[in-house]
Design an enzyme around this catalytic site. Sequence first.
Site, PDB file in Angstrom:
ATOM      1  CD1 TRP A 130      -2.872   1.497   0.569  1.00  0.00           C
ATOM      2  CD2 TRP A 130      -1.767   2.151   2.405  1.00  0.00           C
ATOM      3  NE1 TRP A 130      -3.477   2.637   1.039  1.00  0.00           N
ATOM      4  CE2 TRP A 130      -2.816   3.058   2.166  1.00  0.00           C
ATOM      5  CE3 TRP A 130      -0.939   2.358   3.512  1.00  0.00           C
ATOM      6  CZ2 TRP A 130      -3.068   4.160   2.978  1.00  0.00           C
ATOM      7  CZ3 TRP A 130      -1.175   3.452   4.333  1.00  0.00           C
ATOM      8  CH2 TRP A 130      -2.233   4.338   4.064  1.00  0.00           C
ATOM      9  CG  HIS A 131       3.237   2.595   3.299  1.00  0.00           C
ATOM     10  ND1 HIS A 131       2.550   1.676   4.052  1.00  0.00           N
ATOM     11  CD2 HIS A 131       3.217   3.756   3.996  1.00  0.00           C
ATOM     12  CE1 HIS A 131       2.133   2.247   5.170  1.00  0.00           C
ATOM     13  NE2 HIS A 131       2.512   3.507   5.160  1.00  0.00           N
ATOM     14  N   GLY A 132       3.970   1.465  -1.178  1.00  0.00           N
ATOM     15  CA  GLY A 132       4.749   1.531  -2.422  1.00  0.00           C
ATOM     16  C   GLY A 132       5.714   0.362  -2.508  1.00  0.00           C
TER      17      GLY A 132
END
Length: 464
Positions: free
Chosen positions: A357-359
């Site tokens: 989700w963050h990358g």
Amino acid sequence: MDLRMEAMAASIGVSVPVLRFLLCFVATVPVSFLWRVVPGRLAKHVYSAFSGALLSYLSFGFSSNLHFLVPMSLGYASMVLYRPKCGAITFFLGFSYLIGCHVYYMSGDAWKQGGIDTTGALMVLTLKVISCAMNYNDGFVKEEELNEFQKKYQLIKLPSLIEYFGYCLCCGSHFAGPVYEMKDYLEWTEGKGIWACSDKGPSPSPYGATLRALVQAAFCMAMHLYLAPYYPLSWFTEPMYEEWGFWKKLSYQYMAGFTMRWKYYFIWSISEAAIIISGLGFSGWTESSPPKPKWVRAKIIDILGFELAKSSVLMPLVWNIQVSTWLRHYVYERLVKKGKKPGFFQLLATQTVSAVWHGLYPGYIIFFVQSALMIAGSRVIYGWEKAIPANMSLAKKALAFMNFAYTILVMNYSCVGFMVLSLHETLASYGSVYYIGTILPTAVILLGYIIPAKPARSKARKEQ
């Protein structure tokens, strides 16, 4: 105007795009306040959607709303076309598009270099779209197959398009959260549930709680601006860092993480202020006499709770609280088979989803794997503490302090990966302190198998 913006940006040490975002982000507070005076349900939904889209346009440009439209459209289409699996479909499609945007924009590099793009807001929006689809999916499932949370927030009826868009973009709440449920949004807009007049009176005044959040935001920004010049991330790659001793490197890792966190505390404090002043942050009344209002839905961060956490297990409960709650209800709990207890697999899978989700940066992935190890190790120490009889208070306090020290050390070691992002810099910084924050939790977990915690009560029973 541009020269003025440049001068303002330079004075606080940020780029012009970041300053533009910050101005629009702070504007979510008065925009959320004005929602209160908009008459009628339909008008409120329109205002929520329009104000969110306008703030997005002013912050990131026209393309931002096109990006937001993709997961929103995919989520709504899945609910309309195939309700039995709309939750899983939206989860897969929403995360796929988010990952694509992360890769295309290389958002982590932009944030690290002081830039900004739409992906941060898209991250929050993706969670909202997924939770709405899963809630609608739950409304199709038999009651006995749902847990209490799923029963509470299931959607029996498909929200209208304007309700859906208002929920997704509500007054700019997609910028940094908090994430909330469609059912709460609808009840708030319609004045139902806890927002209806009750024997405890009408909805409470939000102004005192809003002021506290704004004061907290100002303090957090002041702390970040004061500390940032003394503990820049660039030092991790400087030759002088290599010359430092073990303890100085470890203390610098702590202070670098401590400095960075104040930036997040500022952003989340503004988000809390906006959601409180709108009224959506209201979460009911306390049982005290007289009853006091609770604003739990608006709470994103407990600063002291995080910085002074006695155990790593407590950290997800006080850091980015609403996202942690989302991960628990929409990932962790849904991976547990009925009649079974959650284990390390569910924990690791949840942390992996959080990392993605963050990358897709190695630093994020390593950080969240580290977090899973850290939490598992902390549970072992806590188990040992609880296994010690009550009359051995000194030993119990020693283990409690050990858990506290373990949490501070491993957390601030691990968060370096979250900050520097690249594989080389992450491994170099970990290696500079001999991978202590990886070896320690691994050793504790293994030791937990050799010395398993046995409740003190069972020992007492055996003696009897």
